[in-house]
Design a protein around this motif. Structure first.
Motif, short mmCIF file in Angstrom:
data_model
loop_
_atom_site.label_atom_id
_atom_site.label_comp_id
_atom_site.label_asym_id
_atom_site.label_seq_id
_atom_site.Cartn_x
_atom_site.Cartn_y
_atom_site.Cartn_z
N GLN A 142 0.81 -1.22 0.00
CA GLN A 142 0.00 0.00 0.00
C GLN A 142 0.84 1.27 0.00
O GLN A 142 0.33 2.36 -0.24
CB GLN A 142 -0.94 0.01 1.21
CG GLN A 142 -1.95 -1.11 1.18
CD GLN A 142 -2.78 -1.10 -0.09
OE1 GLN A 142 -3.37 -0.10 -0.45
NE2 GLN A 142 -2.83 -2.23 -0.79
N ALA A 143 2.15 1.11 0.27
CA ALA A 143 3.05 2.26 0.32
C ALA A 143 4.49 1.74 0.32
O ALA A 143 4.72 0.54 0.45
CB ALA A 143 2.79 3.09 1.57
N PHE A 144 5.43 2.65 0.17
CA PHE A 144 6.84 2.27 0.22
C PHE A 144 7.66 3.40 0.82
O PHE A 144 7.23 4.56 0.82
CB PHE A 144 7.39 1.91 -1.17
CG PHE A 144 7.67 3.11 -2.04
CD1 PHE A 144 8.91 3.73 -2.03
CD2 PHE A 144 6.68 3.64 -2.85
CE1 PHE A 144 9.16 4.85 -2.81
CE2 PHE A 144 6.92 4.76 -3.63
CZ PHE A 144 8.17 5.37 -3.61
N THR A 145 8.85 3.05 1.30
CA THR A 145 9.85 4.04 1.70
C THR A 145 11.19 3.60 1.12
O THR A 145 11.59 2.44 1.28
CB THR A 145 9.95 4.19 3.22
OG1 THR A 145 8.72 4.74 3.71
CG2 THR A 145 11.09 5.13 3.62
N TRP A 146 11.86 4.52 0.44
CA TRP A 146 13.18 4.29 -0.15
C TRP A 146 14.20 5.05 0.68
O TRP A 146 14.07 6.27 0.88
CB TRP A 146 13.22 4.77 -1.60
CG TRP A 146 14.59 4.81 -2.19
CD1 TRP A 146 15.32 5.92 -2.45
CD2 TRP A 146 15.40 3.71 -2.58
NE1 TRP A 146 16.54 5.57 -2.98
CE2 TRP A 146 16.61 4.21 -3.07
CE3 TRP A 146 15.22 2.33 -2.56
CZ2 TRP A 146 17.64 3.40 -3.53
CZ3 TRP A 146 16.23 1.51 -3.02
CH2 TRP A 146 17.43 2.06 -3.50
N ILE A 147 15.21 4.32 1.19
CA ILE A 147 16.29 4.94 1.96
C ILE A 147 17.48 5.07 1.03
O ILE A 147 18.16 4.08 0.72
CB ILE A 147 16.64 4.10 3.21
CG1 ILE A 147 15.39 3.91 4.07
CG2 ILE A 147 17.76 4.78 4.01
CD1 ILE A 147 15.58 2.94 5.22
N LYS A 148 17.74 6.28 0.57
CA LYS A 148 18.75 6.52 -0.46
C LYS A 148 20.15 6.11 -0.01
O LYS A 148 20.85 5.42 -0.75
CB LYS A 148 18.73 8.00 -0.84
CG LYS A 148 19.68 8.37 -1.94
CD LYS A 148 19.56 9.84 -2.28
CE LYS A 148 20.53 10.23 -3.36
NZ LYS A 148 20.42 11.65 -3.71
N ASP A 149 20.59 6.54 1.18
CA ASP A 149 21.95 6.25 1.65
C ASP A 149 22.25 4.76 1.75
O ASP A 149 23.35 4.31 1.49
CB ASP A 149 22.21 6.92 3.00
CG ASP A 149 22.26 8.43 2.90
OD1 ASP A 149 22.38 8.95 1.77
OD2 ASP A 149 22.17 9.09 3.95
N ARG A 150 21.24 3.97 2.12
CA ARG A 150 21.43 2.53 2.28
C ARG A 150 21.00 1.74 1.05
O ARG A 150 21.17 0.52 1.01
CB ARG A 150 20.63 2.03 3.48
CG ARG A 150 21.12 2.58 4.79
CD ARG A 150 20.32 1.94 5.90
NE ARG A 150 20.50 2.67 7.13
CZ ARG A 150 19.67 2.60 8.14
NH1 ARG A 150 18.60 1.85 8.08
NH2 ARG A 150 19.89 3.29 9.23
N LYS A 151 20.36 2.44 0.11
CA LYS A 151 19.79 1.79 -1.08
C LYS A 151 18.86 0.65 -0.68
O LYS A 151 18.97 -0.47 -1.15
CB LYS A 151 20.89 1.31 -2.04
CG LYS A 151 21.66 2.46 -2.61
CD LYS A 151 22.60 2.03 -3.68
CE LYS A 151 23.29 3.29 -4.16
NZ LYS A 151 24.12 3.17 -5.28
N GLN A 152 17.92 1.00 0.20
CA GLN A 152 16.97 0.02 0.71
C GLN A 152 15.54 0.43 0.37
O GLN A 152 15.18 1.60 0.50
CB GLN A 152 17.07 -0.12 2.23
CG GLN A 152 18.32 -0.79 2.70
CD GLN A 152 18.35 -0.94 4.22
OE1 GLN A 152 17.64 -0.25 4.95
NE2 GLN A 152 19.19 -1.85 4.70
N CYS A 153 14.78 -0.57 -0.03
CA CYS A 153 13.37 -0.38 -0.38
C CYS A 153 12.52 -1.16 0.62
O CYS A 153 12.67 -2.38 0.74
CB CYS A 153 13.14 -0.91 -1.80
SG CYS A 153 11.40 -0.94 -2.29
N TRP A 154 11.65 -0.44 1.30
CA TRP A 154 10.76 -1.07 2.27
C TRP A 154 9.33 -0.95 1.76
O TRP A 154 8.79 0.15 1.63
CB TRP A 154 10.90 -0.41 3.64
CG TRP A 154 12.24 -0.70 4.24
CD1 TRP A 154 13.38 0.02 4.11
CD2 TRP A 154 12.57 -1.83 5.03
NE1 TRP A 154 14.42 -0.58 4.78
CE2 TRP A 154 13.95 -1.73 5.35
CE3 TRP A 154 11.86 -2.94 5.49
CZ2 TRP A 154 14.60 -2.69 6.12
CZ3 TRP A 154 12.52 -3.88 6.26
CH2 TRP A 154 13.87 -3.75 6.57
#
Length: 188
Positions: A142-154
């Motif tokens: 239903q949503a996502f968060t991208w952490i740029k520094d860690r290159k992580q997709c939640w």
């Protein structure tokens, strides 16, 4: 001879704000939607759909993407897409998708904490765009968060809270309904 005639498209359903992603056969630069549709027709039976990027700020590279199918759809304010219809095809039903518009639906410097679908980041999403598309393609997301520094997709099951966090990009899926703005008959 008759079989090949009945397989050729005889009309095109045109949508605005809809992007068919993936299933690319080819890409090219064209002046407009009409030029993109013409390339798909020239390609022949393998080209079942196309997406034209109408963003005037994009002045280099391809803006017309020829598709083998139209199964993966997403909202995109600058996209115009077409589906090739054969004589035997009924007029298309509305396309209803969970969408996160890449221009209008992203929340810069925003975290959506909690409600992660899994205890690990999405393994294949290596950019914010890939993270957004991974969420769009997953019916439980239903949503996502991208952490740029860690290159992580939640990927998230819900978006309950948000908070300001520099360097994070989030998006919340909304249900969108797309109806063709026009069905264009082809004179053949």
């Amino acid at each position: 001879m008759i079989e090949s005639y009945t397989r050729r498209p005889d009309r095109i359903a045109v949508y605005t704000g809809l992007d068919f992603f993936g299933s690319d056969l080819d890409s090219a630069r064209t002046a407009d939607l009409v030029g993109c549709a013409a390339l798909c027709l020239e390609r022949g039976e393998g080209c079942r759909a196309f997406t034209f990027n109408a963003d005037e700020r994009v002045v280099r590279g391809p803006n017309c993407f020829l598709k083998s199918d139209s199964r993966s759809a997403d909202g995109n304010a600058v996209a115009m897409s077409g589906v090739m219809l054969r004589r035997s095809d009924p007029d298309p039903a509305p396309i209803v998708v969970g969408a996160i518009d890449p221009k209008l639906g992203l929340l810069k410097d925003t975290d959506l904490p909690g409600a992660d679908l899994t205890g690990r980041p999405h393994a294949k999403a290596t950019t914010a765009q890939a993270c957004r598309l991974a969420c769009v393609a997953d019916d439980t997301c239903q949503a996502f968060t991208w952490i740029k520094d860690r290159k992580q997709c939640w990927l998230k099951a819900a978006a309950v809270n948000s908070r300001f966090v520099p360097g994070l990009t989030s998006g919340i899926k909304t249900t969108m309904r797309y109806v063709p703005i026009k069905i264009i008959p082809l004179d053949r």
